[in-house]
Scaffold this motif. Structure first.
Motif, PDB file in Angstrom:
ATOM      1  N   VAL A 189     -13.549  -0.098   7.226  1.00  0.00           N
ATOM      2  CA  VAL A 189     -12.949  -0.471   8.506  1.00  0.00           C
ATOM      3  C   VAL A 189     -13.814  -1.485   9.249  1.00  0.00           C
ATOM      4  O   VAL A 189     -13.320  -2.311  10.017  1.00  0.00           O
TER       5      VAL A 189
ATOM      6  N   ASP B  27      -2.702  -4.821   5.090  1.00  0.00           N
ATOM      7  CA  ASP B  27      -2.374  -3.562   5.774  1.00  0.00           C
ATOM      8  C   ASP B  27      -3.614  -2.738   6.085  1.00  0.00           C
ATOM      9  O   ASP B  27      -3.497  -1.559   6.422  1.00  0.00           O
ATOM     10  N   ASN B  28      -4.798  -3.339   5.930  1.00  0.00           N
ATOM     11  CA  ASN B  28      -6.064  -2.658   6.255  1.00  0.00           C
ATOM     12  C   ASN B  28      -6.231  -1.308   5.550  1.00  0.00           C
ATOM     13  O   ASN B  28      -6.464  -0.282   6.194  1.00  0.00           O
ATOM     14  N   PRO B  29      -6.154  -1.286   4.224  1.00  0.00           N
ATOM     15  CA  PRO B  29      -6.348  -0.021   3.514  1.00  0.00           C
ATOM     16  C   PRO B  29      -7.797   0.438   3.561  1.00  0.00           C
ATOM     17  O   PRO B  29      -8.714  -0.381   3.740  1.00  0.00           O
ATOM     18  N   VAL B  30      -7.999   1.730   3.411  1.00  0.00           N
ATOM     19  CA  VAL B  30      -9.356   2.278   3.368  1.00  0.00           C
ATOM     20  C   VAL B  30      -9.906   2.272   1.943  1.00  0.00           C
ATOM     21  O   VAL B  30     -11.117   2.412   1.739  1.00  0.00           O
TER      22      VAL B  30
ATOM     23  N   LYS C  75      -3.022  10.729   3.580  1.00  0.00           N
ATOM     24  CA  LYS C  75      -3.584  11.395   4.756  1.00  0.00           C
ATOM     25  C   LYS C  75      -4.924  10.766   5.168  1.00  0.00           C
ATOM     26  O   LYS C  75      -5.414  11.023   6.267  1.00  0.00           O
ATOM     27  N   PHE C  76      -5.495   9.949   4.293  1.00  0.00           N
ATOM     28  CA  PHE C  76      -6.756   9.281   4.595  1.00  0.00           C
ATOM     29  C   PHE C  76      -6.544   7.914   5.242  1.00  0.00           C
ATOM     30  O   PHE C  76      -7.475   7.300   5.744  1.00  0.00           O
ATOM     31  N   GLY C  77      -5.313   7.423   5.196  1.00  0.00           N
ATOM     32  CA  GLY C  77      -4.990   6.092   5.664  1.00  0.00           C
ATOM     33  C   GLY C  77      -4.262   5.320   4.577  1.00  0.00           C
ATOM     34  O   GLY C  77      -3.932   5.861   3.513  1.00  0.00           O
ATOM     35  N   LYS C  78      -4.016   4.066   4.806  1.00  0.00           N
ATOM     36  CA  LYS C  78      -3.364   3.221   3.798  1.00  0.00           C
ATOM     37  C   LYS C  78      -4.286   3.062   2.591  1.00  0.00           C
ATOM     38  O   LYS C  78      -5.507   2.901   2.732  1.00  0.00           O
TER      39      LYS C  78
ATOM     40  N   ASN D 226       1.009   5.293   1.616  1.00  0.00           N
ATOM     41  CA  ASN D 226       0.523   6.066   2.747  1.00  0.00           C
ATOM     42  C   ASN D 226      -0.127   7.350   2.248  1.00  0.00           C
ATOM     43  O   ASN D 226       0.438   8.046   1.402  1.00  0.00           O
TER      44      ASN D 226
ATOM     45  N   CYS E 170       0.839  -1.198   0.000  1.00  0.00           N
ATOM     46  CA  CYS E 170       0.000   0.000   0.000  1.00  0.00           C
ATOM     47  C   CYS E 170       0.874   1.249   0.000  1.00  0.00           C
ATOM     48  O   CYS E 170       2.072   1.189   0.309  1.00  0.00           O
TER      49      CYS E 170
END
Length: 230
Positions: free
Chosen positions: A210, A130-133, A106-109, A104, A102
């Motif tokens: 999430v 990596d739990n991306p949004v 500012k919103f998350g992965k 990086n 993933c």
């Protein structure tokens, strides 16, 4: 969060970038595979000031290697290089990236399977460890026929369902079948455009990526999946 999926004219990146960014208000702007290259990057970065953009980038210094750039207020803050190449790309001597991961933001992965990579569940699953949004599928020219359009969007929907994450994508408006799509973490189609030029804004609730209502990941049996790595 408001996301703009751009379906721009090909080979007019500077003009199209300026048009989409100046005429639309979004939290995140997405542009397709190969939208920028080294010849226009500096000018494009100047245009992107005060905006947040994820865009395809054709690296001419690396034999046309396809990358995705994360640009925050005129600064490149992360990037990903396409790892899974088509037969045609290999025949042209293109080089693949060395790591599926993933980026990086500012919103998350965020995972960015570039074009053809959406066809491989392993790519999306590795990114989703990596739990991306978001998974963002930036596409080149678009689809070459109706069957491919149906297959591609079906695969994107499957990636959303099996990873319980938003999967969104867009291509160039380049004479094939241009498209833009959004599937939510349940696989519900939020947006599906074909044969349309423009910037399509969609509201995305990142919290849904999430929640993981079914939560498939803990049910994996990696010790039984080793053949995939052979």
């Amino acid at each position: 969060m408001n996301v703009l999926l751009a379906v721009p004219q090909e080979n007019k990146s500077v003009q199209e970038l300026n048009s989409f960014l100046s005429q639309n208000n979004a939290d995140l702007y997405i542009f397709p595979e190969g939208f920028l290259d080294n010849n226009v990057l500096r000018e494009a970065i100047d245009i992107i000031k005060e905006k947040y953009v994820i865009t395809g980038f054709k690296d001419l210094d690396s034999n046309g290697q396809q990358k995705a750039l994360v640009i925050d207020n005129g600064k490149i803050v992360d990037k990903y290089t396409k790892c899974i190449l088509t037969r045609g790309e290999k025949q042209k001597g293109k080089r693949n990236g060395g790591k599926i991961a993933c980026v990086n933001t500012k919103f998350g992965k965020v995972g960015i399977p570039i074009c053809y990579e959406i066809h491989f569940p392993e790519v999306a699953r590795i990114m989703c460890l990596d739990n991306p949004v978001l998974l963002i599928n930036i596409i080149g020219t678009g689809m070459y026929h109706n069957l491919q359009f149906e297959q591609w969007t079906s695969l994107a929907k499957a990636r959303a369902i099996e990873n319980e994450v938003y999967v969104i994508g867009c291509s160039h408006f380049a004479g094939k079948i241009p498209l833009a799509y959004v599937f939510d973490p349940s696989g519900r189609c939020v947006l599906l455009k074909r044969d349309e030029y423009g910037g399509f804004i969609v509201k995305i609730d990142l919290g849904k990526s999430v929640e993981k209502n079914i939560n498939y990941l803990p049910d994996r049996l990696p010790n039984l999946f080793s053949r995939l790595a052979e």
